[in-house]
Design an enzyme around this catalytic site. Structure first.
Site, mmCIF file in Angstrom:
data_model
loop_
_atom_site.group_PDB
_atom_site.id
_atom_site.type_symbol
_atom_site.label_atom_id
_atom_site.label_comp_id
_atom_site.label_asym_id
_atom_site.label_seq_id
_atom_site.Cartn_x
_atom_site.Cartn_y
_atom_site.Cartn_z
ATOM 1 N N LYS A 106 -7.854 2.210 -8.034
ATOM 2 C CA LYS A 106 -7.154 1.965 -6.775
ATOM 3 C C LYS A 106 -6.624 3.299 -6.262
ATOM 4 O O LYS A 106 -5.792 3.937 -6.903
ATOM 5 C CB LYS A 106 -6.005 0.984 -6.957
ATOM 6 C CG LYS A 106 -5.303 0.677 -5.628
ATOM 7 C CD LYS A 106 -3.949 0.041 -5.830
ATOM 8 C CE LYS A 106 -3.212 0.034 -4.491
ATOM 9 N NZ LYS A 106 -1.779 -0.227 -4.640
ATOM 10 N N GLY A 167 7.209 -2.278 -0.986
ATOM 11 C CA GLY A 167 8.505 -2.698 -1.504
ATOM 12 C C GLY A 167 9.479 -3.214 -0.474
ATOM 13 O O GLY A 167 10.608 -3.567 -0.816
ATOM 14 N N ALA A 193 0.964 -4.426 -0.322
ATOM 15 C CA ALA A 193 2.287 -3.908 0.059
ATOM 16 C C ALA A 193 2.940 -4.732 1.155
ATOM 17 O O ALA A 193 2.298 -5.128 2.121
ATOM 18 C CB ALA A 193 2.231 -2.446 0.497
ATOM 19 N N THR A 216 6.491 -5.557 -6.388
ATOM 20 C CA THR A 216 7.929 -5.694 -6.177
ATOM 21 C C THR A 216 8.343 -7.130 -5.884
ATOM 22 O O THR A 216 9.400 -7.583 -6.345
ATOM 23 C CB THR A 216 8.387 -4.780 -5.025
ATOM 24 O OG1 THR A 216 7.983 -3.433 -5.305
ATOM 25 C CG2 THR A 216 9.899 -4.821 -4.860
#
Length: 264
Positions: A106, A167, A193, A216
């Protein structure tokens, strides 16, 4: 790690996966919580930040491989924390060495520490080098449809546009760009994300994304194990809703009961 091809498999670099939820391994309180959350998510692909997580760099420290063995999971080493193409390429080569020739990686090349947005120029440069070097690149990028297509054309095996800053938990901020990316893609599109809760994941899947990667949202939850379970169900529900086909939005009502046979 991989399974025989089911009827609705996620296919990345020729391998079939039943789960469309990819999970990260950072921010958990310990390796045991990492394992339990990964199991609750039913994830088959897990990301590993080579700069931050021990997968053999330090033989004297606990290793992630002790709880997430490569025989069971597809490990996806990532270049988190890299700000230049050169640094990202170097990190990928280290990961390949540590994982005995593992080519799936990644790629993320960040622009700054405040937003953690991708540096698209450095990302393109690194992607070209890695593909030429035989890597199978899953690439973190912005939600720019032109850039996403360019990364696909370079040879990336999956394109991973952000929903919102890493996050942030803001959820999908520009679904129209995501739809444009999805409709023009010939490789898997995986939201990466910005997901904050289960409804965010479900919406991504309802739009037609092939999967969602998150860390997260699970690790930062009050109960990470329970949130991992919720995310798994949201991904499954969103995918089924996409396949089923939602009804069109209308301005006015449409009766659900037929008018034939109405008395009076």
């Amino acid at each position: 790690m991989t399974n025989p091809a089911p009827s609705d498999a996620l296919v990345i670099a020729g391998k079939h996966y039943r789960s469309r939820l990819l999970t990260g391994t950072g921010k958990f309180k310990d390796l045991d919580e990492t394992r339990l959350a990964t199991e609750a998510a039913a994830a088959e692909i897990v990301t590993v930040a080579i700069r931050r997580v021990n997968i053999g760099q330090d033989p004297n420290a606990p290793s992630l491989l002790d709880v997430l063995p490569p025989e069971r999971y597809t490990l996806l080493p990532n270049t988190a924390g890299c700000y230049t193409a050169e640094d990202a390429v170097r990190t990928c080569r280290l990961a390949r060495e540590l994982l005995d020739g593992h080519n799936l990686t990644k790629l993320e090349v960040l622009g700054d520490e405040k937003t953690l947005y991708p540096d698209v120029v450095q990302t393109l440069k690194a992607a070209e080098q890695l593909v030429a070097d035989g890597f199978e690149v899953m690439v973190y990028t912005s939600d720019d449809p032109i850039l996403a297509k360019r990364l696909e054309d370079i040879g990336c095996v999956a394109v991973m546009p952000l929903a919102a800053p890493i996050g942030s938990g803001l959820g999908i901020q520009n679904k129209y760009n995501l739809l444009e990316i999805i409709e023009n893609a010939k490789v898997p599109i995986i939201v990466d994300a910005g997901v904050g809760t289960a409804s965010d994941a479900a919406i991504a899947m309802e739009l037609g994304c092939d999967g969602v990667l998150m860390n997260t949202a699970i690790a930062g939850a009050r109960d990470p194990i329970l949130m991992a379970s919720a995310m798994r169900k949201a991904i499954e529900a969103g995918r089924e809703a996409f396949l089923a086909g939602r009804i069109p939005r209308k301005r006015y009502a449409s009766a659900s009961s037929p008018v034939d046979g109405v008395i009076g």
